[in-house]
Design an enzyme around this catalytic site. Structure first.
Site, PDB file in Angstrom:
ATOM      1  N   SER A  76      -3.129   6.189  15.510  1.00 37.77           N
ATOM      2  CA  SER A  76      -3.581   4.960  16.154  1.00 37.77           C
ATOM      3  C   SER A  76      -2.433   4.376  16.953  1.00 37.77           C
ATOM      4  O   SER A  76      -1.257   4.664  16.683  1.00 37.77           O
ATOM      5  CB  SER A  76      -4.029   3.958  15.082  1.00 37.77           C
ATOM      6  OG  SER A  76      -4.192   2.659  15.620  1.00 37.77           O
ATOM      7  N   TYR A 111      -2.450  -0.978   7.340  1.00 37.82           N
ATOM      8  CA  TYR A 111      -2.975   0.002   8.294  1.00 37.82           C
ATOM      9  C   TYR A 111      -1.849   0.536   9.179  1.00 37.82           C
ATOM     10  O   TYR A 111      -1.712   1.748   9.367  1.00 37.82           O
ATOM     11  CB  TYR A 111      -4.073  -0.644   9.143  1.00 37.82           C
ATOM     12  CG  TYR A 111      -4.805   0.318  10.050  1.00 37.82           C
ATOM     13  CD1 TYR A 111      -5.806   1.153   9.544  1.00 37.82           C
ATOM     14  CD2 TYR A 111      -4.512   0.389  11.403  1.00 37.82           C
ATOM     15  CE1 TYR A 111      -6.476   2.040  10.369  1.00 37.82           C
ATOM     16  CE2 TYR A 111      -5.184   1.269  12.241  1.00 37.82           C
ATOM     17  CZ  TYR A 111      -6.174   2.089  11.717  1.00 37.82           C
ATOM     18  OH  TYR A 111      -6.837   2.962  12.543  1.00 37.82           O
TER      19      TYR A 111
END
Length: 305
Positions: free
Chosen positions: A173, A186
């Site tokens: 990501s 995350y």
């Protein structure tokens, strides 16, 4: 003498690789054939995992689908077969559990064969401030987003090394490139995923296993429902990404053995700028592009009763 030869070799190779990358920007490299390859995709029951499964199947690959959701797997299998695939295998697997990964991996090797392309795509997100995040959910984030990568590599990499043939794909990501408000766990897991993938790539090069390739994918927010409610501060510059577009870019990157893929392309520029800006200036850049408040309207996927 060896010292000067090493420097000369370094300079020649550096110039060569720079020129090679410039050429590939203008003239894309030849795409490898994935027909007949065994492609395993985690988190294949929805989102990008589902799209990758359908697209790889349409290219003639044997696809092995893992997900914790049987209903989602059934839907992906149906879509893959509707697109002409006849070699589709699905397995319910909880990627937060090491022993479950090893158990299902053994089953795959016995029933399908050695995996040639491994795509670690499964992921979860909490979307809360660190002090508001329950310990159990933080642990789940790390187990699914990074620890599962360790266990799938342990399970499938030995066969790739033995054959000097394979491809390891990490769907990370843009959150692996910088911190963001309400994404501490995350971001940590995705930073770790990139570092892990790069380290394994270094190991393969050290072992002269040049046939084992690595692709690290760092997309911005994708419109799959996982980050439902999130809005981009500058949608014309950093748009919420279309899943079909992202899946196509990933397939293309894998087939061209592209080692790093940032989506959208402006992420390369922002990453480069932050690499040399002073810390406060870098923080200002992140704030300007919305990293402070990007998760303010986060809802995520609705939980099934």
């Amino acid at each position: 003498m060896n010292f000067f030869l090493e420097i000369l070799q370094f300079i020649v190779l550096l110039v060569y690789y720079l020129l090679e990358s410039l050429v590939f920007l203008v003239v894309p490299g030849r795409k490898k054939n994935v027909s007949g390859e065994i492609v395993l995709i985690t988190g294949a029951g929805s989102g990008i995992g589902r799209l990758l499964a359908v697209k790889f199947a349409s290219l003639g690959a044997t696809v092995v689908l893992w997900d914790i959701n049987q209903e989602g797997l059934n839907c992906t299998v149906r879509l893959a077969r509707e697109n002409g695939a006849d070699r589709v295998h699905s397995y319910v697997c909880d990627c937060s559990k090491r022993q479950d990964i090893y158990r299902v991996a053994d089953q795959v090797k016995k029933e399908v064969g050695d995996v040639n392309i491994l795509i670690n795509n499964a992921g979860v997100v909490i979307g809360k401030r660190f002090l508001d995040s329950p310990d159990s959910l933080v642990e789940k984030t790390m187990e699914v987003n990074i620890m599962a990568n360790f266990w799938t590599y342990k399970a499938f990499l030995p066969a790739m090394v033995a054959a000097n043939h394979g491809h390891l794909v990490s769907i990370a990501s843009c959150a692996a490139l910088c911190g963001a408000n309400k994404l501490s766990d995350y971001c940590a897991s995705k930073f770790a995923a990139v570092g892990f993938a790069e380290s394994i790539d270094m190991e393969m090069k050290s072992l002269r296993k040049t046939g084992v390739k690595t692709t690290i994918v760092c997309p911005y927010v994708i419109n799959t429902g996982m980050f439902d409610g999130v809005k981009s501060k500058w949608p014309h510059v950093l748009p919420i990404l279309d899943p079909e577009y992202v899946a196509e870019r990933i397939i293309s990157a894998v087939r061209q053995n592209q080692e790093i893929l940032f989506i959208p392309r402006i992420a390369y520029v922002l990453y480069f700028l932050r690499s040399f800006l002073p810390v406060k200036a870098g923080g200002l850049l992140l704030q300007f592009f919305g990293n402070f408040d990007i998760m303010n309207n986060f809802k995520g996927r609705p939980k099934k009763e």
